[in-house]
Every structure is written in C-alpha cells, then in structure tokens.
Design a protein around this motif. Structure first.
Motif, PDB file in Angstrom:
ATOM      1  N   PHE A  46       0.790  -1.221   0.000  1.00 34.51           N
ATOM      2  CA  PHE A  46       0.000   0.000   0.000  1.00 34.51           C
ATOM      3  C   PHE A  46       0.829   1.281   0.000  1.00 34.51           C
ATOM      4  O   PHE A  46       0.301   2.343   0.259  1.00 34.51           O
ATOM      5  N   GLU A  47       2.088   1.195  -0.293  1.00 36.61           N
ATOM      6  CA  GLU A  47       2.901   2.403  -0.365  1.00 36.61           C
ATOM      7  C   GLU A  47       2.458   3.211  -1.570  1.00 36.61           C
ATOM      8  O   GLU A  47       2.123   2.670  -2.626  1.00 36.61           O
ATOM      9  N   ALA A  48       2.478   4.515  -1.408  1.00 37.70           N
ATOM     10  CA  ALA A  48       2.024   5.396  -2.482  1.00 37.70           C
ATOM     11  C   ALA A  48       3.022   5.371  -3.637  1.00 37.70           C
ATOM     12  O   ALA A  48       4.214   5.585  -3.457  1.00 37.70           O
ATOM     13  N   GLU A  49       2.492   5.112  -4.815  1.00 37.53           N
ATOM     14  CA  GLU A  49       3.326   5.102  -6.004  1.00 37.53           C
ATOM     15  C   GLU A  49       3.095   6.355  -6.829  1.00 37.53           C
ATOM     16  O   GLU A  49       3.803   6.625  -7.788  1.00 37.53           O
ATOM     17  N   ASP A  50       2.076   7.116  -6.465  1.00 31.18           N
ATOM     18  CA  ASP A  50       1.700   8.293  -7.223  1.00 31.18           C
ATOM     19  C   ASP A  50       2.610   9.463  -6.868  1.00 31.18           C
ATOM     20  O   ASP A  50       2.811   9.780  -5.703  1.00 31.18           O
ATOM     21  N   GLU A  51       3.148  10.128  -7.854  1.00 30.19           N
ATOM     22  CA  GLU A  51       4.018  11.275  -7.639  1.00 30.19           C
ATOM     23  C   GLU A  51       3.201  12.513  -7.262  1.00 30.19           C
ATOM     24  O   GLU A  51       3.739  13.482  -6.741  1.00 30.19           O
ATOM     25  N   ASN A  52       1.898  12.514  -7.535  1.00 30.12           N
ATOM     26  CA  ASN A  52       1.057  13.678  -7.274  1.00 30.12           C
ATOM     27  C   ASN A  52       0.562  13.746  -5.836  1.00 30.12           C
ATOM     28  O   ASN A  52      -0.175  14.655  -5.482  1.00 30.12           O
ATOM     29  N   PRO A  54       0.335  14.778  -2.261  1.00 20.97           N
ATOM     30  CA  PRO A  54       0.911  15.971  -1.609  1.00 20.97           C
ATOM     31  C   PRO A  54       1.876  15.570  -0.497  1.00 20.97           C
ATOM     32  O   PRO A  54       1.666  14.584   0.211  1.00 20.97           O
ATOM     33  N   LYS A  55       2.924  16.324  -0.384  1.00 20.29           N
ATOM     34  CA  LYS A  55       3.915  16.079   0.657  1.00 20.29           C
ATOM     35  C   LYS A  55       3.440  16.733   1.949  1.00 20.29           C
ATOM     36  O   LYS A  55       2.850  17.805   1.935  1.00 20.29           O
ATOM     37  N   ARG A  56       3.750  16.114   3.035  1.00 22.29           N
ATOM     38  CA  ARG A  56       3.353  16.651   4.337  1.00 22.29           C
ATOM     39  C   ARG A  56       4.349  17.727   4.744  1.00 22.29           C
ATOM     40  O   ARG A  56       5.555  17.529   4.674  1.00 22.29           O
TER      41      ARG A  56
END
Length: 119
Positions: A46-52, A54-56
């Motif tokens: 379930f790690e995010a693969e999407d570059e879009n 948003p960063k915390r």
C-alpha cells in the motif's frame, strides 16, 4: 531407595520442562519471523506510487510562542475582571432602580383611598 527414585523423577521433570520451554521458544521465534515478513509485505503493498501525492509539511512554532500565549491569557483575564465589575455595577444600579420603583408603586397604592380597607 525411595529417595533416589524421587530425586530421579524430580530431575526428569526439570529436564522435560527445560526441553518443553526450549521447543516453545524456537517455535514462537519462527512464528515471529513469519509475522515480521507478513507485515513487511503489507506495508509494501500500500505504499504510495503516485508522484502527485501531496507532501506533508510542518509548521515551525517560534520559541517565544509560549510567552505570547501567556501574555494573551493574562490580558484576557484582566479584561474578564473589568467586564465582571462593570456587569456587577450595572446589576446593582438596576436593583436599586427596581427597588425605588417598587417603593413608589407601594406608596401610590397605599395613598389611593379606594384601596383602603375598613377594619
């Protein structure tokens, strides 16, 4: 003879307990390793693969923020005291006006000849 048999039986009991404890330890150690691998797999799925995504970001609080909060709280306390005293004074004035009005009404009522009762 009975003492020798009792000692032998006691030693065998301790040996069996030690063997049982060791077997249980190794069995649980193996299961723990399997659980660690399962959790590693779970987090990888379930790690995010999407570059879009948003960063915390974090907000840095200034070092004097606590002093500012303390000063604001003290100002609010003083303002609350002032408001309390103003409301208290206003309530006392209203109470005096109501008392004076009630006394006036009672005096008018007693002065009116129609309200006199014969005894």
């Amino acid at each position: 003879m009975a003492g020798k048999t009792g000692k032998t039986l006691l030693c065998l009991t301790f040996a069996a307990a030690a063997v049982g404890g060791a077997l249980t330890y190794f069995k649980m150690k193996e299961k723990r390793n399997d659980l660690d691998e399962d959790f590693d797999d779970f987090t990888d799925e379930f790690e995010a693969e999407d570059e879009n995504t948003p960063k915390r970001t974090y907000t840095t609080l200034p070092k004097n923020a606590a002093n500012h909060v303390r000063e604001t709280a003290e100002d609010m306390k003083e303002t609350a005291k002032e408001i309390f005293h103003e409301v208290k004074d206003a309530a006392q004035e209203i109470g005096k006006e109501l008392k004076d009005s009630a006394d006036e009404i009672v005096s008018e009522f007693q002065a009116d000849p129609e309200n006199q009762t014969e005894e």
